[in-house]
Design a protein around this motif. Structure first.
Motif, PDB file in Angstrom:
ATOM      1  N   ASP A  22      -0.172   5.771  -8.567  1.00 38.00           N
ATOM      2  CA  ASP A  22      -0.564   7.137  -8.203  1.00 38.00           C
ATOM      3  C   ASP A  22       0.365   8.192  -8.808  1.00 38.00           C
ATOM      4  OD1 ASP A  22      -1.146   5.493  -5.247  1.00 38.00           O
ATOM      5  OD2 ASP A  22      -2.756   6.514  -6.316  1.00 38.00           O
ATOM      6  N   SER A  37       4.602   3.881  -9.514  1.00 36.42           N
ATOM      7  CA  SER A  37       3.375   3.750  -8.722  1.00 36.42           C
ATOM      8  C   SER A  37       2.139   4.105  -9.540  1.00 36.42           C
ATOM      9  CB  SER A  37       3.447   4.687  -7.511  1.00 36.42           C
ATOM     10  OG  SER A  37       2.171   4.839  -6.941  1.00 36.42           O
ATOM     11  N   HIS A  55       1.548   9.151  -0.148  1.00 41.54           N
ATOM     12  CA  HIS A  55       0.180   8.636  -0.177  1.00 41.54           C
ATOM     13  C   HIS A  55       0.185   7.338   0.623  1.00 41.54           C
ATOM     14  CE1 HIS A  55      -3.740   7.322  -1.282  1.00 41.54           C
ATOM     15  NE2 HIS A  55      -3.327   6.335  -2.048  1.00 41.54           N
ATOM     16  N   HIS A  67      -2.557   4.434   3.019  1.00 38.86           N
ATOM     17  CA  HIS A  67      -3.911   4.020   3.392  1.00 38.86           C
ATOM     18  C   HIS A  67      -3.906   3.775   4.902  1.00 38.86           C
ATOM     19  CE1 HIS A  67      -5.767   2.952  -0.701  1.00 38.86           C
ATOM     20  NE2 HIS A  67      -4.749   3.767  -0.881  1.00 38.86           N
ATOM     21  N   GLY A  85       3.495  -1.881  -6.858  1.00 37.75           N
ATOM     22  CA  GLY A  85       3.298  -3.279  -6.462  1.00 37.75           C
ATOM     23  C   GLY A  85       4.506  -3.974  -5.874  1.00 37.75           C
ATOM     24  N   PHE A  90       0.849  -1.205   0.000  1.00 39.16           N
ATOM     25  CA  PHE A  90       0.000   0.000   0.000  1.00 39.16           C
ATOM     26  C   PHE A  90       0.880   1.249   0.000  1.00 39.16           C
ATOM     27  CE2 PHE A  90      -3.826  -1.919   2.571  1.00 39.16           C
ATOM     28  CZ  PHE A  90      -3.848  -3.000   1.721  1.00 39.16           C
ATOM     29  N   GLY A  91       0.389   2.333  -0.580  1.00 38.99           N
ATOM     30  CA  GLY A  91       1.016   3.643  -0.452  1.00 38.99           C
ATOM     31  C   GLY A  91       2.270   3.819  -1.285  1.00 38.99           C
ATOM     32  N   PRO A 149       8.260   2.039  -7.142  1.00 36.38           N
ATOM     33  CA  PRO A 149       7.700   1.247  -8.238  1.00 36.38           C
ATOM     34  C   PRO A 149       6.393   0.594  -7.798  1.00 36.38           C
ATOM     35  CG  PRO A 149       9.545   0.091  -7.251  1.00 36.38           C
ATOM     36  CD  PRO A 149       9.513   1.454  -6.621  1.00 36.38           C
TER      37      PRO A 149
HETATM   38  O1  LIG Z   1      -4.330   4.079  -3.681  1.00 33.57           O
HETATM   39  C1  LIG Z   1      -3.932   2.982  -4.044  1.00 33.57           C
HETATM   40  C2  LIG Z   1      -4.883   1.873  -4.249  1.00 33.57           C
HETATM   41  O2  LIG Z   1      -6.185   2.330  -3.902  1.00 33.57           O
HETATM   42  C3  LIG Z   1      -2.456   2.783  -4.267  1.00 33.57           C
HETATM   43  O3  LIG Z   1      -1.770   3.819  -3.587  1.00 33.57           O
HETATM   44  C4  LIG Z   1      -1.896   1.495  -3.690  1.00 33.57           C
HETATM   45  O4  LIG Z   1      -2.064   1.544  -2.292  1.00 33.57           O
HETATM   46  C5  LIG Z   1      -0.407   1.395  -4.031  1.00 33.57           C
HETATM   47  O5  LIG Z   1      -0.283   1.317  -5.412  1.00 33.57           O
HETATM   48  P1  LIG Z   1       1.202   1.284  -6.063  1.00 33.57           P
HETATM   49  O6  LIG Z   1       1.963   2.494  -5.621  1.00 33.57           O
HETATM   50  O7  LIG Z   1       1.881   0.022  -5.576  1.00 33.57           O
HETATM   51  O8  LIG Z   1       0.952   1.271  -7.553  1.00 33.57           O
END
Ligand SMILES: O=C(CO)[C@@H](O)[C@H](O)COP(=O)(O)O
Length: 233
Positions: free
Chosen positions: A77, A75, A96, A98, A47, A28-29, A45
């Motif tokens: 985002d 990412s 970012h 969660h 995932g 996450f994030g 990067p």
């Molecule tokens: O907000 C989200 C998913 O809702 C993303 O922030 C994931 O939590 C992480 O994605 P990647 O940075 O690994 O692509």
């Protein structure tokens, strides 16, 4: 050695703080560190688990979200980060997450009220919550639109992104920023702590009052000097 080595190291070190501060689970994030002069930023990067990250794996992209250096996918985002860097030239780092409590307030679509001096020590405004994205924004370039959802909400509230360095995005989660990636991580940790305190405050006393305006003003002036105008909403 990469010509972006220093930037990639800043981004890597900042990303590795998120699991240490219990702000993320699994993948996450994400955190990015920007070089505003060169118009690029290094970002986690997509995932990749934090324990598998390295400086070399950081992806360098430009302010249009186009990869400049790196083999891995940036990412998901990335475009949100790019929109914020392009429109807010003062910021050098974005986070970012969660994180649990901040995300709960975002899912509830509620700004976090300023209940106490812990909050006021860091910002003298409610922590804003941008409305959830409209369907046509979601069906379009969601991450790109999320960046403008943040910017437009700040404009609508008359907030200054140098003063308030955090926001909740309704039904999504928090974004924070700062002059450096390290400061953005600090802001994410402060946000999560204040979000938890505020939730508990409302559970203990649903009618808990906001912090007195006189105390908010005193904290504002501690930061900006005696007599500074306290103009936050
Ligand atoms: O907000 C989200 C998913 O809702 C993303 O922030 C994931 O939590 C992480 O994605 P990647 O940075 O690994 O692509």
């Amino acid at each position: 050695m990469s010509s972006y080595q220093d930037l990639k190291e800043q981004a890597y070190l900042a990303n590795m703080q998120l699991p240490k501060l219990n702000l993320v689970l699994f993948t996450f994030g994400n955190v990015s560190a920007a070089d505003q002069q060169r118009g690029v930023f290094a970002i986690k990067p997509s995932g990749v688990p934090y324990e598998e990250l390295s400086v070399e794996k950081m992806v360098v992209v430009d302010f249009d979200g186009i990869t400049v250096e790196g083999d891995l996918r940036p990412s998901s985002d990335t475009k949100t980060h790019a929109v914020l860097y392009k429109n807010w030239p003062e910021i050098g780092g974005i986070v970012h997450t969660h994180s649990t409590y901040a995300t709960a307030w975002a899912q509830a679509q509620r700004a976090i009220p300023i209940f106490g001096t812990t909050h006021a020590d860091h910002l003298t405004a409610d922590i804003p919550c941008a409305p959830p994205m409209e369907d046509e924004m979601i069906k379009g370039d969601y991450e790109y639109q999320t960046g403008f959802q943040i910017i437009n909400h700040f404009k609508n509230l008359g907030l200054n992104q140098r003063e308030v360095e955090m926001i909740l995005v309704g039904n999504h989660a928090p974004f924070t920023w700062g002059k450096t990636a390290e400061k953005a991580v600090y802001n994410s940790a402060v946000l999560e702590a204040v979000a938890q305190m505020a939730l508990l405050t409302e559970q203990i006393n649903p009618a808990a009052p906001r912090l007195q305006a006189s105390l908010i003003e005193k904290h504002y002036q501690r930061k900006h000097g005696a007599g500074a105008y306290y103009g936050q909403s």
